[in-house]
Design a protein around this motif. Sequence first.
Motif, short mmCIF file in Angstrom:
data_model
loop_
_atom_site.label_atom_id
_atom_site.label_comp_id
_atom_site.label_asym_id
_atom_site.label_seq_id
_atom_site.Cartn_x
_atom_site.Cartn_y
_atom_site.Cartn_z
N ILE B 20 51.27 64.41 -4.32
CA ILE B 20 51.63 63.30 -5.22
C ILE B 20 51.42 63.73 -6.66
O ILE B 20 52.29 63.56 -7.52
CB ILE B 20 50.79 62.03 -4.89
CG1 ILE B 20 51.26 61.43 -3.57
CG2 ILE B 20 50.92 61.01 -6.01
CD1 ILE B 20 50.51 60.18 -3.16
N LEU B 24 54.57 64.04 -9.18
CA LEU B 24 54.52 63.07 -10.27
C LEU B 24 54.48 63.78 -11.62
O LEU B 24 55.26 63.48 -12.53
CB LEU B 24 53.25 62.23 -10.09
CG LEU B 24 53.36 60.73 -10.30
CD1 LEU B 24 54.46 60.19 -9.43
CD2 LEU B 24 52.05 60.07 -9.93
N GLY B 314 47.85 47.96 -10.45
CA GLY B 314 48.86 48.66 -9.66
C GLY B 314 49.86 47.74 -8.97
O GLY B 314 50.84 48.21 -8.42
N PHE B 362 58.81 58.65 -14.18
CA PHE B 362 57.76 59.43 -13.52
C PHE B 362 56.55 59.60 -14.44
O PHE B 362 55.41 59.58 -13.98
CB PHE B 362 58.29 60.79 -13.07
CG PHE B 362 58.89 60.74 -11.70
CD1 PHE B 362 60.21 60.34 -11.52
CD2 PHE B 362 58.14 61.07 -10.58
CE1 PHE B 362 60.76 60.27 -10.26
CE2 PHE B 362 58.70 61.00 -9.30
CZ PHE B 362 60.01 60.60 -9.15
N GLY B 365 54.61 56.70 -14.00
CA GLY B 365 53.87 56.84 -12.75
C GLY B 365 52.60 57.65 -12.95
O GLY B 365 51.55 57.33 -12.39
N LEU B 368 49.98 55.49 -14.57
CA LEU B 368 49.45 54.58 -13.57
C LEU B 368 48.47 55.30 -12.63
O LEU B 368 47.40 54.80 -12.30
CB LEU B 368 50.62 54.02 -12.76
CG LEU B 368 50.41 52.75 -11.99
CD1 LEU B 368 49.94 51.65 -12.92
CD2 LEU B 368 51.69 52.34 -11.30
N PHE B 369 48.87 56.49 -12.21
CA PHE B 369 48.04 57.28 -11.31
C PHE B 369 46.69 57.58 -11.96
O PHE B 369 45.64 57.43 -11.32
CB PHE B 369 48.76 58.59 -10.96
CG PHE B 369 47.97 59.48 -10.06
CD1 PHE B 369 47.97 59.28 -8.70
CD2 PHE B 369 47.21 60.52 -10.59
CE1 PHE B 369 47.23 60.09 -7.86
CE2 PHE B 369 46.48 61.33 -9.76
CZ PHE B 369 46.48 61.13 -8.40
N THR B 372 44.48 54.43 -12.10
CA THR B 372 43.88 54.03 -10.82
C THR B 372 42.88 55.08 -10.33
O THR B 372 41.90 54.74 -9.69
CB THR B 372 44.95 53.80 -9.74
OG1 THR B 372 45.86 54.88 -9.75
CG2 THR B 372 45.70 52.52 -9.98
N LEU B 373 43.12 56.34 -10.66
CA LEU B 373 42.17 57.38 -10.29
C LEU B 373 40.82 57.12 -10.96
O LEU B 373 39.77 57.18 -10.32
CB LEU B 373 42.71 58.75 -10.69
CG LEU B 373 41.91 59.94 -10.16
CD1 LEU B 373 42.12 60.08 -8.67
CD2 LEU B 373 42.31 61.23 -10.87
N ASN B 376 39.18 54.24 -9.24
CA ASN B 376 38.63 54.60 -7.93
C ASN B 376 37.35 55.40 -8.05
O ASN B 376 36.38 55.18 -7.33
CB ASN B 376 39.63 55.43 -7.13
CG ASN B 376 40.76 54.57 -6.62
OD1 ASN B 376 40.59 53.37 -6.45
ND2 ASN B 376 41.91 55.17 -6.41
#
Lengths: 294, 391
Positions: B20, B24, B314, B362, B365, B368-369, B372-373, B376
């Motif tokens: 991913i 991405l 997300g 992208f 994206g 966003l990734f 959220t990473l 997390n």
Amino acid sequence: METTNENRISKSKDRHQKAAFFVFAVLGYFIVTILIAILSFIVIKGASVISWDFITKMPEEGMTKGGIYPAIIGTLYLVAGSMLFAFPIGVLAAIYMNEYVSDGVAKKFIRLMTNNLSGIPSIVFGLFGMALFVNKLGFGDSILAGSLTLGLLALPVVIRTTEEALKAVNDTFRHASYGLGATKWQTIRRVVLPMAFPNIITGLILSIGRVSGETAPILFTVAAYFLPKLPTSIFDQAMALPYHLYVISTSGTNIEESRPIAYGTALILIIIVLVCNLLANALRKYFNNKVKMS
Amino acid sequence: MIVGLLMLSSTITSLTVVLIVFFLFKEGVAVFEKKPVEDGYTIVINKNNKVRKLTSEEIKNIYDQKTTFWSQLGAKHDSIILFRVEDIANFYTEDQIGANFENLPSCLSSIVDSIPGIIAFFPEKYLAKNFKGKQLDIDKVSLKEFFGGEEWYPTAQPSAQLGVKPLILGTLWVSFGAILLALPLGLAAAIYMSEIADERIRRIMKPLIELLAGIPSVVYGFFGLVIIVPIIQKIFNLPVGETGLAGSIVLGIMALPTIITISEDAMRNTPREMKEASLALGASKWQTIYKIVIPYSISGISAAAILGIGRAVGETMAVLMVTGNAAVIPHSILEPMRTIPATIAAELGEAPSGGLHYKALFALGCILFVITLVINLTVEFVSSRRKGGNH
């Protein structure tokens, strides 16, 4: 003198507690009310739409009439495809994590990655599925591409629930099996897996519920706005329930006229989730009783 | 053999994360190697014009007729004359251009040569061999433009505007609105369920709330669309009800199950002895809750809040359906807004694969990734501290 003072303190303590508890109870019930309101709104509006024809007929007249049969079938294919991919891999991965690896850096790393994977927004899965499966591997917009994308999304859920199921199997059973001379794999296959089986299946059912409602990952990997025929191979596009609900409630020229269809579709989605949940709970209860009795 | 197979399976998740990231960022980073002008097109000016380079924002201002004199861009005081290929009919007849546009290149060349203030945008294939004008040098999309730009018009002609600021701000407004609504409500419900309510009530509430976590986001979006949006429109007397507030409310409702379940679990993990000790010292139940239970479970509560934010940031479909999707910098929660995931969902279908727009999505994206990473990892950190710490 002292006693009255104490009384006063305890009284005010009492008052505070009563006020606080009242507020919490009100807020708690408020949330439950909202949630029930959402559910019952969709159920009431949708119930009058759902009929045998609704779930077995093709859409008609620009989706303002007819049924949602192809969307139901499309979702079934996607669920089946994603589970065929995610379930075996997820269960094997969980067995490895729980039975083979000892606590350490490797396990920590895999767990971290799995948790991260489950935290990635579904639209990012959609982007990834489009880049890898649709474009790079050349599957095109197809059930195959959509199933794989959804499968990756479901993988962390399957792994987590399976791991929990395996953990719940008491170590004494493993030791007993070893004591009888069984190998590690024999122990897993004959003792651990059968005991963990109900909980593993429960996890499977719950991930089916989750996968069937996902929209963002299938937007660009499989979903078709309107297909008057059923898919014939895994390389075909397909309609799907969540995407269907999105499309007929936001775009198109007949939003008002297709509202009933939207309510019906929303209700079908809720029923799927509901059935999966109830089934999972019932299974869990049934097997737990069985274990206790034996 | 079996062990190998098992090991292989367990690496799939890690492999997926790596893939991913790879796909991405491969596509996303490539946006900075592209020019904001569509491939195969060129922008030309008169050869005596001193201007050599324009940014995409300057081009846009010219074509929006906000910049009307070349002197504003540091050249001579000529007024800017916009020229599009369609305008050729004002200068030449169809006969002169030729039935198959065979004379078009030379016609364009002489028009550009004869008008000092001209700026023309046309396909590169119409550029004559001995072209008498000057091709503008256009910079690649820059990081500054991307993160600092205030306009998101990825399909604008002649030059795409790729400012993600309105989208990032839209995402933040909607998510924080959601958490502002959901956190107090969710915590109150969690406290009620874990500490106050009867076991009987709890046994009804808990599965209900878990069930609601499973309802698809598109159903919540649909509910928001048919109920919350009209209500907001009526209450605030707005032209449209699709606003950031509608998004916040729907997302708030969706985040509730996450917040309630996780913080309730944390509260119920408070050791019984601690609670009993507090009660034995004469504290009331309420004092025990806010002096013992809440402090003890604070890391679980924080994890719930952070996860709730992560969910909200997300979330795609529900937001896409109720926020109105206007890509402008928001000034109030009662305006239409557009979030990053909603932008990807709404535009990727129309973006030609491999083009500037596609790559820009992208890049969204990637943003966003990363967000959220971070979320997390923070949750991971907070909850590992809970396990390790001695309260």
